[in-house]
Design a protein around this motif. Structure first.
Motif, PDB file in Angstrom:
ATOM      1  N   ALA A   1       7.133  -4.216  -7.128  1.00 29.70           N
ATOM      2  CA  ALA A   1       7.482  -5.617  -7.395  1.00 29.70           C
ATOM      3  C   ALA A   1       7.990  -6.310  -6.138  1.00 29.70           C
ATOM      4  O   ALA A   1       7.692  -7.481  -5.891  1.00 29.70           O
ATOM      5  CB  ALA A   1       8.537  -5.686  -8.498  1.00 29.70           C
ATOM      6  N   ARG A   2       8.738  -5.568  -5.321  1.00 32.52           N
ATOM      7  CA  ARG A   2       9.324  -6.162  -4.113  1.00 32.52           C
ATOM      8  C   ARG A   2       8.265  -6.499  -3.067  1.00 32.52           C
ATOM      9  O   ARG A   2       8.339  -7.538  -2.407  1.00 32.52           O
ATOM     10  CB  ARG A   2      10.353  -5.206  -3.516  1.00 32.52           C
ATOM     11  N   PHE A   3       7.270  -5.640  -2.919  1.00 31.71           N
ATOM     12  CA  PHE A   3       6.322  -5.805  -1.821  1.00 31.71           C
ATOM     13  C   PHE A   3       5.003  -6.458  -2.236  1.00 31.71           C
ATOM     14  O   PHE A   3       4.138  -6.687  -1.396  1.00 31.71           O
ATOM     15  CB  PHE A   3       6.045  -4.449  -1.160  1.00 31.71           C
ATOM     16  N   ALA A   4       4.834  -6.745  -3.515  1.00 37.81           N
ATOM     17  CA  ALA A   4       3.637  -7.470  -3.941  1.00 37.81           C
ATOM     18  C   ALA A   4       3.710  -8.908  -3.411  1.00 37.81           C
ATOM     19  O   ALA A   4       4.797  -9.476  -3.297  1.00 37.81           O
ATOM     20  CB  ALA A   4       3.540  -7.481  -5.466  1.00 37.81           C
TER      21      ALA A   4
ATOM     22  N   LEU B   1       8.141   3.607   4.353  1.00 37.80           N
ATOM     23  CA  LEU B   1       9.215   2.829   3.725  1.00 37.80           C
ATOM     24  C   LEU B   1      10.524   3.601   3.715  1.00 37.80           C
ATOM     25  O   LEU B   1      11.610   3.017   3.835  1.00 37.80           O
ATOM     26  CB  LEU B   1       8.838   2.460   2.301  1.00 37.80           C
ATOM     27  N   ALA B   2      10.444   4.931   3.584  1.00 39.46           N
ATOM     28  CA  ALA B   2      11.650   5.738   3.454  1.00 39.46           C
ATOM     29  C   ALA B   2      12.438   5.809   4.762  1.00 39.46           C
ATOM     30  O   ALA B   2      13.655   6.034   4.742  1.00 39.46           O
ATOM     31  CB  ALA B   2      11.282   7.145   2.990  1.00 39.46           C
TER      32      ALA B   2
ATOM     33  N   ARG C   1       0.843  -1.210   0.000  1.00 43.80           N
ATOM     34  CA  ARG C   1       0.000   0.000   0.000  1.00 43.80           C
ATOM     35  C   ARG C   1       0.867   1.244   0.000  1.00 43.80           C
ATOM     36  O   ARG C   1       0.599   2.208  -0.727  1.00 43.80           O
ATOM     37  CB  ARG C   1      -0.931   0.018   1.208  1.00 43.80           C
ATOM     38  N   ALA C   2       1.926   1.240   0.793  1.00 46.16           N
ATOM     39  CA  ALA C   2       2.798   2.414   0.877  1.00 46.16           C
ATOM     40  C   ALA C   2       3.458   2.696  -0.466  1.00 46.16           C
ATOM     41  O   ALA C   2       3.463   3.843  -0.943  1.00 46.16           O
ATOM     42  CB  ALA C   2       3.858   2.192   1.957  1.00 46.16           C
TER      43      ALA C   2
ATOM     44  N   GLY D   1      18.810   2.667  -1.062  1.00 44.54           N
ATOM     45  CA  GLY D   1      17.519   2.008  -1.183  1.00 44.54           C
ATOM     46  C   GLY D   1      16.555   2.761  -2.080  1.00 44.54           C
ATOM     47  O   GLY D   1      16.600   3.993  -2.186  1.00 44.54           O
ATOM     48  N   SER D   2      15.662   2.010  -2.722  1.00 45.19           N
ATOM     49  CA  SER D   2      14.714   2.595  -3.665  1.00 45.19           C
ATOM     50  C   SER D   2      13.741   3.553  -2.992  1.00 45.19           C
ATOM     51  O   SER D   2      13.358   4.574  -3.572  1.00 45.19           O
ATOM     52  CB  SER D   2      13.929   1.480  -4.374  1.00 45.19           C
TER      53      SER D   2
END
Length: 389
Positions: free
Chosen positions: A324-327, A384-385, A210-211, A271-272
């Motif tokens: 893609a990472r958190f799906a 996330l940041a 969601r984030a 980090g992204s």
């Protein structure tokens, strides 16, 4: 595992750049169409929305039928460039008539769904690691492709708008041919899971997804509206010299390539999420101060647009990486399709809003309407940041 041939990633990037040049071909020649066919200023927004709607429809069809999983993605990419180039060339057959023009742009957007996402799938077959960096190059190529029609228009001298359209179609076909001939299917190529629209509720149960997704939605509120109306903003400040407006439109959009690529390298260290947060913050600030920048001396105004072009696009590959990472692992394909479709649907709303306001409020003020996107995106992305990279 054998080393990846040196030609693979450059060819994918160049092919993506060439193929996706179709996206804003209609926008690049819009001033000519407006003069010859008497189209209103709001038509800029309408033809952009037609492309976005076509892309959404194409993405859903390609995902639902699992086309890039059932057939070689490089063949799908090549065939899509042929069909997209033909749809783009159909702009000539419209004769400036509004509904045929919209239909041609919708069809162009539909076949772009066989280029942009499929190009990423081709790259994933070769690039098993460093996803944020690889997507930085690929989305950067998309940004350059988006800008290319403006450059052709600006440097084409007396080239008629029909020549611009046909040139862009030829470039796109060349990109598809390069992908077909030089990039075989990669060793990491995997079949994706079948698209499941019922996955909507499942994927959004993840707080991390969601984030990242809502951060991406805030980014999309701003991005394509900026691209669509940038030439209008430049014309309001530079005057009616179409070539100058086109060259600066190209420059301001093309700088996004630097944002994407540099952001990709930065993502390996910090980090992204942090890269996306920094760039979305900067682009939101640009929205906020855009009326003041419009009144600044011309060199300052142009430098401001170049900077805005860097940061407005640079977070895009990092949002794709985060999504893609958190799906959920079993629903990655469906999650990315749903997120992309929502994101591009949001662009339709912001483009329509600016198109509605631009004739009354003036181009120097309407970009303030984009501020809520970055603000809400940053609020979502913050969780996330602040995490360790």
């Amino acid at each position: 595992m054998p080393a990846v041939p040196a030609r693979i990633l450059p060819t994918i990037v160049i092919s993506q750049f060439a193929a996706t040049s179709l996206w804003f071909a209609g926008n690049a020649v819009m001033p000519d169409l407006q003069r010859s066919a008497g189209l209103p200023a709001s038509a800029v927004g309408d033809i952009t929305i037609a492309v976005q709607l076509g892309f959404i429809a194409g993405t859903l069809v390609f995902a639902w039928l699992a086309i890039a999983d059932r057939y070689s993605p490089r063949i799908i990419f090549f065939l899509s460039t042929l069909a997209g180039a033909a749809a783009n060339a159909a702009t000539l057959a419209s004769g400036g008539e509004f509904l045929p023009l919209l239909a041609a742009r919708f069809a162009t957007g539909f076949f772009l769904a066989g280029m942009y996402p499929v190009g990423m799938k081709i790259a994933s077959g070769w690039c098993d690691r460093d996803l944020g960096l690889a997507l930085g190059w690929l989305v950067g190529a998309l940004v350059l492709g988006t800008a290319l029609p403006h450059l052709i228009r600006g440097l084409g001298g007396d080239l008629p708008w029909q020549g611009v359209i046909l040139s862009v179609s030829a470039v796109s076909i060349a990109g598809g041919l390069a992908m077909f001939l030089l990039v075989p299917d990669g060793p990491h190529l995997r079949a994706g899971a079948k698209f499941d629209p019922a996955a909507f509720a499942t994927i959004f149960r993840s707080a991390e997804f969601r984030a990242s997704a809502f951060g991406y939605f805030g980014h999309m509120w701003e991005l394509y509206a900026f691209y669509a109306f940038l030439p209008v903003l430049l014309a309001a400040r530079l005057g009616s010299d179409a070539a100058t407006v086109s060259v600066w439109s190209f420059a301001a959009i093309a700088t996004g390539f630097l944002g994407c690529v540099v952001g990709g390298y930065l993502s390996q260290g910090i980090g992204s999420a942090r890269v996306a947060f920094m760039q979305l913050s900067a682009s939101g600030l640009c929205c906020l101060v855009s009326p003041l920048a419009f009144l600044a001396p011309l060199p300052v105004f142009l430098a401001f647009l170049l900077f805005w072009g860097v940061v407005i696009a640079g977070d895009s590959p990092q949002f794709s990486t985060l999504n893609a990472r958190f799906a959920p692992p079993r629903l990655v394909g469906s999650a990315l399709t749903i997120a992309n479709c929502i994101g591009f649907s949001i662009t339709i709303v912001s483009i329509a809003l600016l198109g509605w306001l631009i004739e009354t409020a003036g181009p120097q003020y309407v970009f303030l309407m984009l501020v809520p996107g970055p603000v809400l995106g940053l609020a979502a992305l913050r969780r996330l940041a602040v995490k360790p990279a």
